[in-house]
Design a protein around this motif. Structure first.
Motif, PDB file in Angstrom:
ATOM      1  N   ILE A  65       0.874  -1.176   0.000  1.00 42.55           N
ATOM      2  CA  ILE A  65       0.000   0.000   0.000  1.00 42.55           C
ATOM      3  C   ILE A  65       0.912   1.227   0.000  1.00 42.55           C
ATOM      4  CG2 ILE A  65      -1.750   1.298   1.270  1.00 42.55           C
ATOM      5  CD1 ILE A  65      -2.756  -1.391   2.369  1.00 42.55           C
ATOM      6  N   LYS A  66       0.854   2.011  -1.072  1.00 44.37           N
ATOM      7  CA  LYS A  66       1.814   3.093  -1.309  1.00 44.37           C
ATOM      8  C   LYS A  66       1.973   4.025  -0.109  1.00 44.37           C
ATOM      9  CE  LYS A  66       2.710   7.011  -4.305  1.00 44.37           C
ATOM     10  NZ  LYS A  66       2.167   7.889  -5.320  1.00 44.37           N
ATOM     11  N   ASP A  67       0.889   4.607   0.378  1.00 42.16           N
ATOM     12  CA  ASP A  67       0.994   5.573   1.482  1.00 42.16           C
ATOM     13  C   ASP A  67       1.514   4.926   2.760  1.00 42.16           C
ATOM     14  OD1 ASP A  67       0.163   7.625  -0.160  1.00 42.16           O
ATOM     15  OD2 ASP A  67      -1.937   7.467   0.426  1.00 42.16           O
ATOM     16  N   ASN A  68       1.155   3.673   3.002  1.00 45.04           N
ATOM     17  CA  ASN A  68       1.649   2.977   4.190  1.00 45.04           C
ATOM     18  C   ASN A  68       3.153   2.712   4.062  1.00 45.04           C
ATOM     19  OD1 ASN A  68       1.139   1.739   6.773  1.00 45.04           O
ATOM     20  ND2 ASN A  68       1.561  -0.200   5.764  1.00 45.04           N
ATOM     21  N   GLU A  69       3.609   2.371   2.880  1.00 42.86           N
ATOM     22  CA  GLU A  69       5.036   2.146   2.670  1.00 42.86           C
ATOM     23  C   GLU A  69       5.818   3.451   2.861  1.00 42.86           C
ATOM     24  OE1 GLU A  69       6.386  -0.800   2.401  1.00 42.86           O
ATOM     25  OE2 GLU A  69       4.437  -1.785   2.343  1.00 42.86           O
ATOM     26  N   ILE A  70       5.266   4.570   2.403  1.00 44.30           N
ATOM     27  CA  ILE A  70       5.900   5.876   2.600  1.00 44.30           C
ATOM     28  C   ILE A  70       5.982   6.194   4.093  1.00 44.30           C
ATOM     29  CG2 ILE A  70       5.626   8.369   2.244  1.00 44.30           C
ATOM     30  CD1 ILE A  70       4.403   7.643  -0.520  1.00 44.30           C
ATOM     31  N   ALA A  71       4.893   5.946   4.809  1.00 44.65           N
ATOM     32  CA  ALA A  71       4.873   6.198   6.261  1.00 44.65           C
ATOM     33  C   ALA A  71       5.920   5.344   6.968  1.00 44.65           C
ATOM     34  CB  ALA A  71       3.478   5.929   6.823  1.00 44.65           C
ATOM     35  N   ASP A  72       6.051   4.080   6.559  1.00 48.99           N
ATOM     36  CA  ASP A  72       7.060   3.206   7.166  1.00 48.99           C
ATOM     37  C   ASP A  72       8.468   3.728   6.905  1.00 48.99           C
ATOM     38  OD1 ASP A  72       5.208   1.476   8.235  1.00 48.99           O
ATOM     39  OD2 ASP A  72       5.381  -0.010   6.624  1.00 48.99           O
ATOM     40  N   THR A  73       8.721   4.192   5.693  1.00 47.57           N
ATOM     41  CA  THR A  73      10.036   4.747   5.354  1.00 47.57           C
ATOM     42  C   THR A  73      10.338   5.975   6.197  1.00 47.57           C
ATOM     43  OG1 THR A  73       9.858   3.909   3.090  1.00 47.57           O
ATOM     44  CG2 THR A  73      11.440   5.680   3.471  1.00 47.57           C
ATOM     45  N   LEU A  74       9.353   6.871   6.323  1.00 48.17           N
ATOM     46  CA  LEU A  74       9.543   8.080   7.131  1.00 48.17           C
ATOM     47  C   LEU A  74       9.771   7.732   8.604  1.00 48.17           C
ATOM     48  CD1 LEU A  74       6.875  10.412   5.504  1.00 48.17           C
ATOM     49  CD2 LEU A  74       9.364  10.572   5.285  1.00 48.17           C
ATOM     50  N   ALA A  75       9.056   6.734   9.091  1.00 48.59           N
ATOM     51  CA  ALA A  75       9.230   6.323  10.490  1.00 48.59           C
ATOM     52  C   ALA A  75      10.634   5.777  10.719  1.00 48.59           C
ATOM     53  CB  ALA A  75       8.179   5.279  10.863  1.00 48.59           C
ATOM     54  N   LYS A  76      11.137   4.998   9.769  1.00 43.86           N
ATOM     55  CA  LYS A  76      12.496   4.466   9.894  1.00 43.86           C
ATOM     56  C   LYS A  76      13.526   5.590   9.867  1.00 43.86           C
ATOM     57  CE  LYS A  76      11.345  -0.021   7.997  1.00 43.86           C
ATOM     58  NZ  LYS A  76      11.269  -0.817   6.789  1.00 43.86           N
ATOM     59  N   GLU A  77      13.317   6.571   8.993  1.00 42.19           N
ATOM     60  CA  GLU A  77      14.226   7.717   8.932  1.00 42.19           C
ATOM     61  C   GLU A  77      14.199   8.497  10.242  1.00 42.19           C
ATOM     62  OE1 GLU A  77      13.355  10.157   5.547  1.00 42.19           O
ATOM     63  OE2 GLU A  77      13.769   8.538   4.128  1.00 42.19           O
ATOM     64  N   ALA A  78      13.033   8.618  10.834  1.00 39.87           N
ATOM     65  CA  ALA A  78      12.903   9.382  12.078  1.00 39.87           C
ATOM     66  C   ALA A  78      13.687   8.752  13.219  1.00 39.87           C
ATOM     67  CB  ALA A  78      11.438   9.520  12.460  1.00 39.87           C
ATOM     68  N   THR A  79      13.890   7.440  13.164  1.00 42.05           N
ATOM     69  CA  THR A  79      14.640   6.785  14.238  1.00 42.05           C
ATOM     70  C   THR A  79      16.111   7.152  14.209  1.00 42.05           C
ATOM     71  OG1 THR A  79      15.061   4.775  12.957  1.00 42.05           O
ATOM     72  CG2 THR A  79      13.059   4.814  14.328  1.00 42.05           C
ATOM     73  N   THR A  80      16.619   7.584  13.047  1.00 40.08           N
ATOM     74  CA  THR A  80      18.028   7.965  12.955  1.00 40.08           C
ATOM     75  C   THR A  80      18.223   9.460  12.744  1.00 40.08           C
ATOM     76  OG1 THR A  80      18.028   7.474  10.579  1.00 40.08           O
ATOM     77  CG2 THR A  80      18.742   5.721  12.076  1.00 40.08           C
ATOM     78  N   ASP A  81      17.304  10.107  12.048  1.00 37.47           N
ATOM     79  CA  ASP A  81      17.466  11.522  11.701  1.00 37.47           C
ATOM     80  C   ASP A  81      16.494  12.442  12.427  1.00 37.47           C
ATOM     81  OD1 ASP A  81      19.275  10.539   9.851  1.00 37.47           O
ATOM     82  OD2 ASP A  81      17.820  10.529   8.218  1.00 37.47           O
ATOM     83  N   GLY A  82      15.560  11.880  13.178  1.00 37.17           N
ATOM     84  CA  GLY A  82      14.483  12.672  13.765  1.00 37.17           C
ATOM     85  C   GLY A  82      14.895  13.452  15.001  1.00 37.17           C
ATOM     86  N   ILE A  83      13.939  14.178  15.519  1.00 38.30           N
ATOM     87  CA  ILE A  83      14.119  14.963  16.735  1.00 38.30           C
ATOM     88  C   ILE A  83      13.911  14.043  17.928  1.00 38.30           C
ATOM     89  CG2 ILE A  83      13.202  16.903  18.069  1.00 38.30           C
ATOM     90  CD1 ILE A  83      12.181  18.008  15.327  1.00 38.30           C
ATOM     91  N   PRO A  84      14.850  14.035  18.878  1.00 36.33           N
ATOM     92  CA  PRO A  84      14.674  13.176  20.057  1.00 36.33           C
ATOM     93  C   PRO A  84      13.403  13.554  20.836  1.00 36.33           C
ATOM     94  CG  PRO A  84      16.900  14.084  19.972  1.00 36.33           C
ATOM     95  CD  PRO A  84      16.099  14.770  18.911  1.00 36.33           C
TER      96      PRO A  84
END
Length: 109
Positions: A65-84
């Motif tokens: 599901i396109k939007d769900n896959e995008i959300a998963d990618t963003l969530a993974k990025e947030a674990t390394t690049d996100g705001i604590p």
């Protein structure tokens, strides 16, 4: 649950019906419960009870599901690049730590 709560808070400010889709079945089940111990879940639950215009739905994860896959990618990025984010410890954890500290101090005397 934290992301779902943020989505619910955002939806609460909208002046229209909002559907929120999540692949976290456990979070959705927790929000349906009436025996909630987590403060984050309790706050999200109360918002949902107060605003009937917010509806939640479940989507199966990792099936393309396109939007769900995008959300998963963003969530993974947030674990390394996100705001604590500072998440408070559960009360039971703090009680256990205080008990252990008290016992250690008492035994040292």
């Amino acid at each position: 649950m934290l992301t779902l709560k943020a989505a619910i808070e955002w939806a609460n400010t909208a002046n229209e019906d909002v559907n929120i889709w999540s692949d976290s079945e456990s979070s959705l089940q927790a929000l349906k419960s009436f025996n909630i111990k987590s403060k984050i879940t309790q706050e999200a639950h109360m918002t949902l009870l107060e605003n009937a215009r917010i509806r939640l739905g479940w989507v199966k994860a990792h099936i393309g599901i396109k939007d769900n896959e995008i959300a998963d990618t963003l969530a993974k990025e947030a674990t390394t690049d996100g705001i604590p984010v500072s998440i408070p410890f559960p009360k039971i954890f703090l009680k256990k730590q205080l008990l252990q500290l008290s016992l250690s101090c008492w035994q040292a005397e």
